[in-house]
Motif scaffolding. Structure first.
Motif, short mmCIF file in Angstrom:
data_model
loop_
_atom_site.label_atom_id
_atom_site.label_comp_id
_atom_site.label_asym_id
_atom_site.label_seq_id
_atom_site.Cartn_x
_atom_site.Cartn_y
_atom_site.Cartn_z
N ALA A 1 0.84 -1.21 0.00
CA ALA A 1 0.00 0.00 0.00
C ALA A 1 0.87 1.25 0.00
O ALA A 1 0.57 2.24 -0.68
N LEU A 2 1.99 1.20 0.74
CA LEU A 2 2.91 2.34 0.79
C LEU A 2 3.64 2.53 -0.54
O LEU A 2 3.97 3.66 -0.91
N GLU A 3 3.90 1.43 -1.25
CA GLU A 3 4.50 1.57 -2.58
C GLU A 3 3.56 2.31 -3.52
O GLU A 3 3.98 3.10 -4.37
N LEU A 4 2.26 2.04 -3.36
CA LEU A 4 1.26 2.68 -4.21
C LEU A 4 0.97 4.11 -3.76
O LEU A 4 0.65 4.97 -4.57
N ASN A 5 1.07 4.33 -2.45
CA ASN A 5 0.79 5.66 -1.90
C ASN A 5 1.69 5.88 -0.69
O ASN A 5 1.42 5.38 0.41
N SER A 6 2.77 6.60 -0.90
CA SER A 6 3.78 6.77 0.16
C SER A 6 3.26 7.54 1.36
O SER A 6 3.89 7.54 2.41
#
Length: 269
Positions: free
Chosen positions: A102-107
């Motif tokens: 999820a963080l890769e998609l939205n830091s």
């Protein structure tokens, strides 16, 4: 207004749904979800996932998340939500994987950062927990000051007026849009509790230039004048407020308190 113009628009319905979700009004969310039940996409599936989670239907919520991911593998919301559900189940390895993706998609995914901090704490890794918590605080600039405002409100609610003021004054007097507006509202609620009317009136003058919450501001001003014994001036301010803000609950509450200071029981009633 948008939904009046486009009542069947799924994007507007989902935006309305998330507003009510943040306001914690599940019955409204259920009404909106019923309007889009027939649509199959990741947005609607995530609405279903959140509704299921709200009703403590963890497995059902997880299933909807996985369906949303199957529909749109790049839905950061679906991955962050799945990560939280897996953490709830104690499946930390999978939860970390979901939250990290999820963080890769939205830091700036604050839920994922907080979830990773929670997992790190459970695993005894205090350094990682601290790192994720700090990232969560700075990911969205307005979250930290809003957290400070909530802290000040809590302090005021238990009688710690001076500490609440110390937090609120810098936020209320620094021009910063929604943060200043929120801080001004909280500070206006605190001022009548200072029991130092002259000092409070001086602070009030600084807030008048912001233009925020004029109904509350005029009510607080009247109350502080009455508290300082300036009853004629207080009543004049109340008359001005009555003409402009008769429908404002905030103004009415301060009007009642101001009249109460003058023992005008008939008017209070």
């Amino acid at each position: 207004q948008g939904r009046q113009m486009y009542p069947d628009n799924p994007g507007l319905i989902s935006a309305h749904y998330y507003l009510f979700h943040m306001l914690q009004k599940p019955e409204k969310c259920s009404e909106l979800l019923a309007l889009v039940q027939h649509i199959e996409n990741d947005i609607v599936l995530m609405m279903k996932a959140r509704t299921a989670m709200w009703n403590s239907k963890w497995s059902e919520s997880e299933q909807y998340c996985r369906e949303a991911i199957a529909y749109n593998p790049e839905s950061s919301m679906a991955w962050e939500h799945l990560g939280m559900l897996l953490t709830h189940k104690g499946e930390h390895k999978e939860a970390k994987s979901a939250a990290s993706f999820a963080l890769e998609l939205n830091s700036r995914s604050v839920p994922s950062l907080r979830n990773l901090a929670k997992i790190a704490t459970a695993e005894g890794d205090s350094a990682a927990a601290s790192q994720f918590s700090q990232r969560a605080e700075t990911a969205v600039p307005y979250l930290k000051p809003l957290s400070e405002i909530r802290k000040a409100n809590q302090m005021y609610s238990v009688g710690k007026v001076d500490q609440a003021m110390k937090i609120l004054i810098p936020l209320a007097t620094a021009p910063s849009g929604v943060i200043q507006k929120t801080a001004v509202h909280s500070l206006l609620m605190v001022l009548p509790g200072m029991e130092k009317p002259k000092e409070a009136l001086s602070l009030l003058q600084q807030l008048e230039s912001s233009g925020f919450h004029p109904d509350l501001l005029i009510g607080v001003k009247a109350f502080l004048l009455a508290e300082d014994g300036e009853f004629e001036a207080a009543n004049q301010i109340l008359a001005e407020g009555e003409a402009k803000y008769a429908d404002s609950v905030d103004f009415r509450v301060l009007q009642i308190r101001t009249l109460g200071k003058q023992n005008q029981k008939d008017k209070v009633e």
